[in-house]
Structure formats: structure tokens, C-alpha cells
Design a protein around this motif. Structure first.
Motif, mmCIF file in Angstrom:
data_model
loop_
_atom_site.group_PDB
_atom_site.id
_atom_site.type_symbol
_atom_site.label_atom_id
_atom_site.label_comp_id
_atom_site.label_asym_id
_atom_site.label_seq_id
_atom_site.Cartn_x
_atom_site.Cartn_y
_atom_site.Cartn_z
ATOM 1 N N SER A 1 -18.350 25.149 35.865
ATOM 2 C CA SER A 1 -18.399 24.954 34.413
ATOM 3 C C SER A 1 -18.933 26.225 33.774
ATOM 4 O O SER A 1 -19.985 26.743 34.162
ATOM 5 C CB SER A 1 -19.306 23.766 34.068
ATOM 6 O OG SER A 1 -19.412 23.611 32.668
ATOM 7 N N GLU A 2 -18.189 26.768 32.799
ATOM 8 C CA GLU A 2 -18.638 27.972 32.099
ATOM 9 C C GLU A 2 -18.297 27.857 30.619
ATOM 10 O O GLU A 2 -17.143 27.672 30.233
ATOM 11 C CB GLU A 2 -17.993 29.228 32.686
ATOM 12 C CG GLU A 2 -16.474 29.203 32.727
ATOM 13 C CD GLU A 2 -15.896 30.549 33.144
ATOM 14 O OE1 GLU A 2 -16.544 31.577 32.933
ATOM 15 O OE2 GLU A 2 -14.769 30.537 33.670
ATOM 16 N N ASN A 3 -19.322 27.925 29.784
ATOM 17 C CA ASN A 3 -19.161 27.822 28.340
ATOM 18 C C ASN A 3 -18.366 26.566 27.975
ATOM 19 O O ASN A 3 -18.773 25.458 28.279
ATOM 20 C CB ASN A 3 -18.497 29.086 27.791
ATOM 21 C CG ASN A 3 -19.315 30.332 28.092
ATOM 22 O OD1 ASN A 3 -20.552 30.279 28.077
ATOM 23 N ND2 ASN A 3 -18.647 31.449 28.360
ATOM 24 N N THR A 4 -17.180 26.777 27.369
ATOM 25 C CA THR A 4 -16.374 25.618 26.944
ATOM 26 C C THR A 4 -15.339 25.217 27.992
ATOM 27 O O THR A 4 -14.580 24.274 27.779
ATOM 28 C CB THR A 4 -15.638 25.940 25.627
ATOM 29 O OG1 THR A 4 -14.797 27.080 25.824
ATOM 30 C CG2 THR A 4 -16.639 26.218 24.516
ATOM 31 N N ASN B 1 -14.404 23.743 31.590
ATOM 32 C CA ASN B 1 -14.907 23.001 32.740
ATOM 33 C C ASN B 1 -13.808 22.972 33.797
ATOM 34 O O ASN B 1 -12.826 22.254 33.682
ATOM 35 C CB ASN B 1 -15.294 21.565 32.349
ATOM 36 C CG ASN B 1 -16.077 20.878 33.455
ATOM 37 O OD1 ASN B 1 -15.559 20.679 34.540
ATOM 38 N ND2 ASN B 1 -17.324 20.530 33.173
ATOM 39 N N GLU C 1 -22.974 24.699 37.121
ATOM 40 C CA GLU C 1 -22.284 25.912 36.670
ATOM 41 C C GLU C 1 -21.529 26.601 37.796
ATOM 42 O O GLU C 1 -20.419 27.084 37.603
ATOM 43 C CB GLU C 1 -23.290 26.888 36.058
ATOM 44 C CG GLU C 1 -22.620 28.127 35.475
ATOM 45 C CD GLU C 1 -23.598 29.030 34.761
ATOM 46 O OE1 GLU C 1 -23.309 30.240 34.649
ATOM 47 O OE2 GLU C 1 -24.652 28.536 34.310
#
Length: 490
Positions: free
Chosen positions: A179-182, A184, A247
Motif C-alpha cells: 500500500s502506497e499513498n492512494t 493499494n 505498506e
């Protein structure tokens, strides 16, 4: 103690790991004597052009060297080595790797279709299933593909989908990011898996669902305190939500997760959770058996009168209503010619010739003018239970070239067509072209080293002038071959 000749070895060259099983049968019950596993991740080494990375190839060959001592103790016909999704994809460009693998193991590697893989998985899981026959759905998430089978006493529907824990790891988690920022990546992998399952929602309906192999077992252990036990929908829901929040894969801290499974766990979980959601599965049992056990059962059947390939050919013959009298004529004559030419020809080759003859007129059910081309296409691309890809290709080659100009084959690993078998099939087809019974008295086929020699008594030829003309045409067709045919009338 049973003798080594009654033991069997199955070696599964999967996209994520290689698995070896040594087993024997006691009172018709399979007993696993030895298992071994090497986490190779073959699919990691497959590039965009379907070539295998040399580093991954070397890793795989090293693993095979470890397995080799187990294989060398058994007869070749008690061993079966199969390659699945990654080797299917790389087969056209992997001759060097496959030849090295065969040299190490001392037996050929059979590349099998996804449907054949599914059938063997079903056979293996059913070997451990308890109770009377009932409707079941078998699910196996491999490194490069996922197999789903619905059946009771026998498989009724088989599916092989292009999604696996290694291929999805490369596709969605290449940098280890979950998962990174917006974005997934875990949810993207789930959506992709659900898209693959569209149209298959019925496959688990009203069935007992059983999962098998590494990804399913890994999820089961994480959910059940290290034990392999049933997987419940609400539990895998909870686990999927937990993993989706992490993440990076390196940050996954899950008790009872095997370190070797760690890099591909997120991808395997995403696929399995998608299966639970899309197929509306509430509970999944986990089987200790999988494709290796299915291979062992298949091997034992081949050696004790239950060859699945033979029943597959019989089913095709019945379905397309192939002329059995013509099959008998051509088969008897071709095998007699092969006996003259090569008295010690291997049994497997004679079986292949018989199957090709049983199927040589399959195309006539749909067309007369192009029946050879159509028949070859049907055989090459059909889901033929028990056959490897190379075996089907060889049968298709024989059917395609049963008469007329001989199409030069493009040989590759697993496909080295025999001119001996082709010649015997073509000559037998000529002798019985008019569907008439004829004796081989006065006919002799031999290998002179630099050419085939077909010697026929003049009286026999005079009694069949049309056949004589076809034989002279056949002599011309073989002039371009490595070993030509010479017709000698005496």
C-alpha cells in the motif's frame, strides 16, 4: 518390505517450487515414503519474451541435482517429471534448460497443459478424501496458475486460470509495496483475481470446497496457529484487511508464516481471498495431497492396465464415430510393418502409433477435403486427459502427415517425431486406402542404413494396380527425407 520396482517418483516442476514425492502402494493404498521441496520461484526468471533468466535457471538445475539420487534407484517407467505454468510459457525458448534438466534427472520432462494439471490435482486430492463420493470443488493456487475442478466420482469441469502467487507478486508487488499513498496494490491484485473468476461462480455451488498446495496451506497455518486446518470466510476477511494496511511486504509480521513463503504470501492471499468472495465460499477444507499424489496414481495406472490416455482416445473414437474396421485394418498392418522394421521398438512408441491410428480419421467427421489438417488441429489443441503437450503434438504430426507430401517438423524439446512410425502409418494407410482387407504376405520392410527398403512380390502388386501406383508416389514423397524409401518389386 516391497521391492524398489513397486515404488514411484513424482517430480512437479512448479512455477514457485519444485516438489518430489517417493511413494509406494500397500494393499492399494498409497504410502508416502519421502518428500522434498526446493523453493525455486521459476516464474521470477521469465522475461517479457518468455526466456528464462540464467540465474534462475541455474538455481533450478541445482535443485534438480539434489533430487537426482532418489530417481536413479527406480526404473524410468516408474518416474514422471512434469512442468507446469512457467515451463508451458517458456517451452518454445527453454530447450537448453530442459535438455540440461533431462541430463541431470535421466528422464524426460513432460510439459503438461493447465487442464491436465487440474486433472492430476483432482486425482491427488481425491486419493486423500474420505467418505462416499459427493460433489466437491478443488482449488490449487500455484506459482503461475490457479486450477479449479468441480466433480464427484470424476472431474466434471476443469479450469486453469492465469494467476499465481509468483506471477501476481511480479505484477502487483514488484517493489515489495502493498500500500502506497492512494494506491493499494493488494486490492488491485484482488480485483484482478476476481476478474479472472468471472463466469465461474457456479463451480463451487453446493459443493464441498477443498484447497491444496503451498499458498492455501500458508494461509491456513497463519489463521490456525501453525496448524493446517479449515479456512473460514470471516477469518480470511480479517487477515486480508490486516495485510492490505501494511505498506511493504518486509513489514508483514505474521506468526507461523514460513520465511520462504514470505515474499509471495500477499499475492497468494489476495488470490485466495478473491476466490472466497467471488465464489461465495464460507469454509474450505485443506488437503495434504495435491498434484504429486495424482501423478503417482496416474503412473501406477499406466503400468497396471489403467492408462488414462487409452481411455481418452477411446472416448474420442466413440464421440466422433470413427470407422473401427478401418482402424483395425490399418493398425494390424502398421504394427506388422513396424515389427519387420524394428523388432525391438519401445512399447511407448508402439502405443503412440496405435493411438495415432485410432485417431487418424477423426477429421472426417467434419470434412473430407481437409480431414488431415483438421484432425491434427483437433488433436493438438484438445484437452486430452493423460497426455503431455509433446505427446499430443506427436500424434497431431502423424495424423497430419498420414498421406501426401511430408511436412517437415519443427523439432524442439519434447517433440522429436519418429520417421519409423510415420512410414508404417503411411504405408498401412495406402495398403488399405480402399478399406479392403489385404495380407502382408510377400511384403517386407527393412532399414538398409541409408534408406528404407520396401520389397514386394510382383504378384501382389499385379493384383492391386491402384495400390502399386500409390506406393510409387509414396517413394517420391520420401526422396526429400533424411532416409528415403526404395520400392523393390521382385
Amino acid at each position: 518390505m516391497q521391492s524398489p520396482s513397486e515404488r514411484y517418483v513424482a517430480l512437479d516442476l512448479g512455477s514457485n517450487s519444485f516438489h518430489l514425492l517417493l511413494a509406494e502402494f500397500r494393499d492399494q493404498r498409497m504410502v508416502r515414503l519421502h518428500t522434498d521441496r526446493a523453493m525455486v520461484r521459476l516464474a521470477e526468471g521469465l522475461d517479457a519474451h518468455r526466456h528464462l533468466n540464467p540465474v534462475v535457471s541455474e538455481r533450478a538445475l541445482t535443485a534438480l541435482t539434489r533430487f537426482q539420487p532418489v530417481l536413479q534407484k527406480l526404473p524410468v517407467d516408474h518416474i514422471r517429471v512434469v512442468g507446469t505454468n512457467t515451463l508451458r510459457a517458456a517451452a518454445a525458448n527453454a530447450d537448453g534448460f530442459l535438455e540440461e534438466a533431462e541430463s541431470i534427472l535421466g528422464v524426460p520432462v513432460e510439459i503438461i497443459s493447465g487442464i491436465e494439471e487440474a486433472r492430476l490435482i483432482y486425482s491427488g486430492v481425491m486419493a486423500a478424501a474420505d467418505g462416499p463420493p459427493r460433489l466437491r470443488c478443488i482449488i490449487d493456487i500455484g506459482g503461475g496458475s490457479t486450477e479449479l475442478v468441480r466433480g464427484s466420482e470424476s472431474p466434471q469441469q476443469l479450469q486453469s486460470l492465469e494467476m499465481g502467487c509468483v506471477s501476481y507478486s511480479r505484477r502487483f508487488f514488484a517493489d515489495g509495496l502493498i500500500s502506497e499513498n492512494t494506491v493499494n496494490h493488494f486490492k488491485r491484485a484482488q480485483r484482478a483475481a476476481r476478474a479472472e473468476l468471472q463466469g465461474l461462480q457456479h463451480i463451487a455451488a453446493e459443493a464441498e470446497v477443498i484447497g491444496c498446495s503451498g499458498s492455501v496451506k500458508a494461509v491456513s497455518r497463519v489463521l490456525n496457529g501453525g496448524e493446517v486446518a479449515d479456512i473460514v470466510h470471516e477469518d480470511i476477511d480479517r487477515l486480508a484487511k490486516e495485510v492490505a494496511k501494511v505498506e511493504h511486504i518486509a513489514e508483514l509480521e505474521l506468526p507461523d508464516l514460513d520465511e520462504e513463503r514470505h515474499p509471495v504470501f500477499a499475492a497468494g492471499l489476495a488470490i485466495l481471498h478473491a476466490i472466497f468472495c467471488e465464489l461465495d465460499i464460507q469454509r474450505m477444507e485443506v488437503s495434504p495431497y495435491a498434484i504429486r499424489e495424482g501423478i503417482v496414481h496416474d503412473l501406477a495406472g499406466r503400468l497396471h492396465g489403467g492408462d488414462r490416455r487409452a481411455s481418452t482416445v477411446d472416448a474420442v473414437v466413440q464421440h466422433w464415430q470413427i470407422d473401427q474396421n478401418q482402424v483395425r485394418r490399418v493398425n494390424d498392418t502398421a504394427l506388422k510393418l513396424l515389427q519387420q522394421l524394428r523388432p525391438e521398438y519401445p512399447l511407448e512408441g508402439r502405443q503412440r502409433l496405435r493411438w495415432a491410428i485410432q485417431l487418424h480419421e477423426v477429421g472426417l467427421a467434419l470434412t473430407h477435403s481437409s480431414f488431415r489438417k483438421l484432425g491434427a488441429y483437433m488433436i493438438k489443441h484438445a484437452d486430452m486427459a493423460g497426455f503431455s503437450n509433446g505427446e499430443q503434438e506427436h500424434l497431431a504430426y502423424l495424423v497430419r502427415n498420414q498421406r501426401g507430401p511430408i511436412k517437415a517438423p519443427k523439432e524442439h524439446y519434447g517433440f522429436h517425431p519418429s520417421p519409423d512410425l510415420l512410414l508404417c502409418l503411411r504405408l498401412a494407410s495406402i495398403i488399405h486406402r480402399d478399406r479392403t482387407e489385404r495380407t502382408l504376405r510377400g511384403i517386407n520392410l527393412a532399414d538398409q542404413g541409408d534408406a528404407y527398403r520396401l520389397q514386394i512380390e510382383r504378384e501382389w502388386l499385379d493384383s492391386s494396380p491402384a495400390i502399386e501406383e500409390l506406393l510409387y508416389q509414396e517413394e517420391q514423397h520420401w526422396q526429400s527425407q533424411t532416409r528415403p524409401l526404395r520400392l523393390l518389386a521382385v
